[in-house]
Scaffold this motif. Structure first.
Motif, PDB file in Angstrom:
ATOM      1  N   LEU A 108       0.811  -1.222   0.000  1.00 35.21           N
ATOM      2  CA  LEU A 108       0.000   0.000   0.000  1.00 35.21           C
ATOM      3  C   LEU A 108       0.842   1.270   0.000  1.00 35.21           C
ATOM      4  O   LEU A 108       0.596   2.199  -0.777  1.00 35.21           O
ATOM      5  N   PHE A 109       1.829   1.334   0.889  1.00 38.38           N
ATOM      6  CA  PHE A 109       2.578   2.575   1.108  1.00 38.38           C
ATOM      7  C   PHE A 109       3.864   2.648   0.297  1.00 38.38           C
ATOM      8  O   PHE A 109       4.466   3.713   0.194  1.00 38.38           O
ATOM      9  N   GLY A 110       4.295   1.525  -0.262  1.00 37.37           N
ATOM     10  CA  GLY A 110       5.508   1.508  -1.066  1.00 37.37           C
ATOM     11  C   GLY A 110       6.743   1.194  -0.249  1.00 37.37           C
ATOM     12  O   GLY A 110       6.731   1.147   0.980  1.00 37.37           O
ATOM     13  N   THR A 111       7.820   0.975  -0.953  1.00 34.84           N
ATOM     14  CA  THR A 111       9.123   0.744  -0.346  1.00 34.84           C
ATOM     15  C   THR A 111      10.169   1.209  -1.343  1.00 34.84           C
ATOM     16  O   THR A 111       9.828   1.619  -2.465  1.00 34.84           O
ATOM     17  N   THR A 112      11.437   1.178  -0.984  1.00 37.13           N
ATOM     18  CA  THR A 112      12.479   1.643  -1.895  1.00 37.13           C
ATOM     19  C   THR A 112      12.427   0.854  -3.198  1.00 37.13           C
ATOM     20  O   THR A 112      12.560  -0.374  -3.202  1.00 37.13           O
ATOM     21  N   GLY A 113      12.173   1.547  -4.305  1.00 38.22           N
ATOM     22  CA  GLY A 113      12.050   0.912  -5.613  1.00 38.22           C
ATOM     23  C   GLY A 113      10.629   0.724  -6.079  1.00 38.22           C
ATOM     24  O   GLY A 113      10.392   0.407  -7.249  1.00 38.22           O
ATOM     25  N   TYR A 114       9.657   0.918  -5.181  1.00 35.10           N
ATOM     26  CA  TYR A 114       8.258   0.704  -5.536  1.00 35.10           C
ATOM     27  C   TYR A 114       7.403   1.838  -4.994  1.00 35.10           C
ATOM     28  O   TYR A 114       7.384   2.097  -3.787  1.00 35.10           O
ATOM     29  N   ARG A 115       6.703   2.538  -5.876  1.00 39.01           N
ATOM     30  CA  ARG A 115       5.837   3.645  -5.470  1.00 39.01           C
ATOM     31  C   ARG A 115       4.551   3.105  -4.863  1.00 39.01           C
ATOM     32  O   ARG A 115       3.917   2.209  -5.410  1.00 39.01           O
ATOM     33  N   GLY A 116       4.175   3.666  -3.734  1.00 39.83           N
ATOM     34  CA  GLY A 116       2.960   3.242  -3.062  1.00 39.83           C
ATOM     35  C   GLY A 116       1.715   3.626  -3.836  1.00 39.83           C
ATOM     36  O   GLY A 116       1.738   4.422  -4.784  1.00 39.83           O
ATOM     37  N   ARG A 117       0.578   3.080  -3.383  1.00 41.14           N
ATOM     38  CA  ARG A 117      -0.698   3.314  -4.065  1.00 41.14           C
ATOM     39  C   ARG A 117      -1.646   4.175  -3.241  1.00 41.14           C
ATOM     40  O   ARG A 117      -2.839   4.219  -3.512  1.00 41.14           O
ATOM     41  N   MET A 118      -1.107   4.856  -2.252  1.00 40.87           N
ATOM     42  CA  MET A 118      -1.923   5.798  -1.485  1.00 40.87           C
ATOM     43  C   MET A 118      -1.033   6.909  -0.956  1.00 40.87           C
ATOM     44  O   MET A 118       0.164   6.726  -0.764  1.00 40.87           O
ATOM     45  N   HIS A 119      -1.612   8.067  -0.772  1.00 40.69           N
ATOM     46  CA  HIS A 119      -0.926   9.150  -0.083  1.00 40.69           C
ATOM     47  C   HIS A 119      -1.958  10.156   0.401  1.00 40.69           C
ATOM     48  O   HIS A 119      -3.134  10.105   0.010  1.00 40.69           O
TER      49      HIS A 119
END
Length: 334
Positions: free
Chosen positions: A142-153
């Motif tokens: 949901l929130f992402g991690t290094t290398g992957y953009r999250g799907r909420m903000h």
């Protein structure tokens, strides 16, 4: 025997890190719309005595005469307007999501802060693999991690009306000396104890805070999430389904000075906008509010439980721990 037998009880809520390994699933791609995409407009109401979101800057009074604050930490501002930045909200809500969904422990800032469970180490993203081949815990998906953009903000949250902040004296804040690698720590909702003297004093600081009842408005934006994932976010905002109604389960904490019992807020959904495709393949908005919105939110909250995304023991421990207590918050070192 405790190091300081006269110290007041620590305002900690301790949530066990589950023994079960987090369920890591393929990360969702971003190149097409799938699931729910939209915007949930929210009002944040301060329910503790104060809320402080630091800007990293200071103000000072050269003529304090040792009778009033001399230097104080300022509240965050955007274009000279008091504001709760979306990044602060995202960090606070992510910590709750990690706890109630049995996700990895993403923040380990000091060498001694290592979990007892190797299974709960931060998720790793392999850039050599395709997006769907990387497996992430519920929070990282949901929130992402290094290398992957999250799907909420979150957007920045701006005040509903003009606010007059107050400079408040609090006991100095220190990093905990003891760390329990089997638990996650949050802070209880107790009553702030004002200090009698406004004069500068060793081991105390001043912060610019907004007072109880202050309201801010903003939105949660989400992309390609499932109903269960949106329900998980709603649980982290302190909502639950009780006797068929969407009710407040607890007040999450935002900002700084949590050890002094600052920062408890309630999230109130105002309007939900969902984007869906039509026969021409274009996105069209659907906007709901009032009872229609609450019915949808109830559906998402229930889907979260039905799909096992909510870790029930952790949810219960956090919900009970964050209920308001008729007790004083320690004003000094504990």
């Amino acid at each position: 025997m405790p190091r300081n037998p006269n110290a007041e009880p620590k305002p900690f809520v301790l949530v066990d890190i589950p023994s079960k390994t987090p369920e890591r699933k393929p990360a969702a791609p971003h190149e097409k719309f799938a699931g729910l995409t939209g915007r949930l407009e929210l009002t944040v109401t301060v329910v503790s005595e104060y809320l402080f979101v630091g800007s990293g800057a200071y103000e000072f009074d050269p003529n304090h005469g040792n009778r009033r604050p001399d230097v104080w930490y300022t509240f965050y501002r955007r274009n000279d307007q008091l504001c709760v930045p979306g990044t602060s909200l995202k960090g606070a809500i992510r910590a709750i999501v990690e706890a109630i969904s049995n996700s990895c422990v993403s923040q380990m800032r000091r060498p001694q802060e290592r979990t007892a469970s190797n299974a709960h180490k931060p998720c790793q993203w392999d850039p050599k693999k395709a997006v769907h081949e990387n497996r992430l815990c519920p929070a990282c998906r949901l929130f992402g991690t290094t290398g992957y953009r999250g799907r909420m903000h979150f957007t920045d949250f701006l005040p509903q009306e003009e606010i007059k902040p107050k400079v408040v004296k609090i006991g100095e804040l220190w990093e905990p000396k003891r760390f329990d690698p089997t638990k996650r720590r949050f802070y209880e909702r107790k009553t702030f104890q004002p200090l009698a003297s406004p004069a500068p004093q060793q081991n105390f600081r001043f912060v610019e805070a907004v007072q109880k009842g202050t309201k801010f408005q903003g939105a949660l934006l989400f992309e390609n999430v499932s109903e269960a994932e949106l329900g998980l976010l709603l649980h982290a905002l302190g909502r639950q389904v009780e006797k068929g109604q969407v009710t407040i389960a607890f007040a999450p904490k935002l900002g700084g000075a949590k050890p002094r019992c600052f920062g408890s807020v309630e999230f109130h959904p105002e309007r939900l906008r969902l984007w869906g495709g039509n026969i021409k393949g274009l996105l069209a908005p659907q906007e709901v509010q009032g009872n229609d919105m609450l019915q949808l939110l109830s559906q998402y909250l229930q889907a979260c439980r039905n799909e096992g995304l909510l870790h029930e023991p952790s949810w219960t421990a956090l919900k009970e721990g964050l209920k308001p207590k008729n007790e004083r918050c320690p004003p000094e070192v504990y």
